[in-house]
Design an enzyme around this catalytic site. Structure first.
Site, mmCIF file in Angstrom:
data_model
loop_
_atom_site.group_PDB
_atom_site.id
_atom_site.type_symbol
_atom_site.label_atom_id
_atom_site.label_comp_id
_atom_site.label_asym_id
_atom_site.label_seq_id
_atom_site.Cartn_x
_atom_site.Cartn_y
_atom_site.Cartn_z
ATOM 1 N N HIS A 1 61.960 78.382 16.772
ATOM 2 C CA HIS A 1 62.054 77.814 15.419
ATOM 3 C C HIS A 1 62.909 76.535 15.441
ATOM 4 O O HIS A 1 62.508 75.494 14.909
ATOM 5 C CB HIS A 1 62.650 78.878 14.486
ATOM 6 C CG HIS A 1 62.883 78.437 13.076
ATOM 7 N ND1 HIS A 1 62.238 79.004 12.000
ATOM 8 C CD2 HIS A 1 63.708 77.493 12.546
ATOM 9 C CE1 HIS A 1 62.650 78.415 10.885
ATOM 10 N NE2 HIS A 1 63.552 77.499 11.188
ATOM 11 N N GLU A 2 64.078 76.610 16.097
ATOM 12 C CA GLU A 2 64.990 75.460 16.134
ATOM 13 C C GLU A 2 64.424 74.333 17.000
ATOM 14 O O GLU A 2 64.557 73.152 16.664
ATOM 15 C CB GLU A 2 66.377 75.878 16.654
ATOM 16 C CG GLU A 2 67.060 76.985 15.851
ATOM 17 C CD GLU A 2 67.126 76.718 14.354
ATOM 18 O OE1 GLU A 2 67.207 75.543 13.948
ATOM 19 O OE2 GLU A 2 67.073 77.686 13.576
ATOM 20 N N HIS B 1 62.061 72.345 15.068
ATOM 21 C CA HIS B 1 62.736 71.396 14.164
ATOM 22 C C HIS B 1 62.953 70.058 14.858
ATOM 23 O O HIS B 1 62.711 68.997 14.275
ATOM 24 C CB HIS B 1 64.110 71.937 13.741
ATOM 25 C CG HIS B 1 64.083 72.781 12.500
ATOM 26 N ND1 HIS B 1 63.543 72.338 11.311
ATOM 27 C CD2 HIS B 1 64.567 74.026 12.257
ATOM 28 C CE1 HIS B 1 63.693 73.288 10.391
ATOM 29 N NE2 HIS B 1 64.294 74.327 10.938
HETATM 30 ZN ZN ZN Z 1 64.729 76.131 10.140
#
Ligand code: ZN
Length: 194
Positions: A133-134, A137
């Site tokens: 998830h990171e 980003h």
């Molecule tokens: Zn996030």
């Protein structure tokens, strides 16, 4: 530190690698960790707080009293992905929105640690989800970009509300305009990435 909400353009920006680990970077990391705990997150990417650089922090417990679970990833690269898992995700840039996301079950990730050494980890299950998830980003990808059309449809009203809030904040001067954000990104890239 303020966590920027969707659809702030810095969330869709492809972050650049950091060129030196100096006091400025260490201060930023300390502030990001503090912000992550303050908002009860388990991970936070630098562009979520307006810094367009390859850096994220994680603590799968979300508990500042468990610093042994705290990890800092500078210039991370995912080397391997294996298997499949579906996990419910949320994001500090999408307050109160949750959805199931399909990701790899295991990842191997190499990055630079805060002391400048190279670190390599394998993550499984929940931490593997957080890492992916990171990492997304930093490449300008948000978890909603990974949703099926059906899941996206289910949260369409919440997303529309975030857009309205963002536009209102820009109009009122609470959040920089897209033009100002672009300028700030260029300035920060000069400071951290050259
Ligand atoms: Zn996030």
């Amino acid at each position: 530190m303020k966590v920027l909400s969707y659809p702030n353009p810095v969330l869709f920006h492809k972050c650049k690698p950091v060129t030196s680990i100096n006091q400025q970077l260490r201060d930023l990391i300390a502030e990001m960790l503090q912000t992550m705990y303050e908002f009860r997150g388990v991970g936070l990417a630098a562009n979520q707080v307006g810094y367009p650089i390859q850096l994220f922090v994680m603590n799968e417990t979300g508990d500042f009293e468990k610093p042994e679970n705290e990890y800092v990833f500078i210039n991370p690269v995912i080397l391997k992905r294996k298997g499949n898992q579906v996990d419910q995700e949320g994001c500090l840039s999408f307050p109160e929105i949750y959805a199931n996301v399909n990701r790899a079950e295991l990842v191997e990730i190499e990055s630079i640690a805060i002391d400048g050494s190279i670190q390599k980890f394998q993550w499984k299950d929940r931490p593997a989800t957080i890492v992916q998830h990171e990492y997304d980003h930093l490449n300008g990808i948000c978890f909603v970009d990974r949703l099926s059309e059906l899941s996206l449809h289910e949260i369409r009203e919440e997303l529309a509300d975030l857009k309205i809030n963002y536009e209102g904040d820009v109009r009122l001067g609470f959040t920089p305009s897209a033009e100002e954000t672009k300028k700030r990104i260029a300035d920060l890239e000069k400071q951290f990435c050259e």
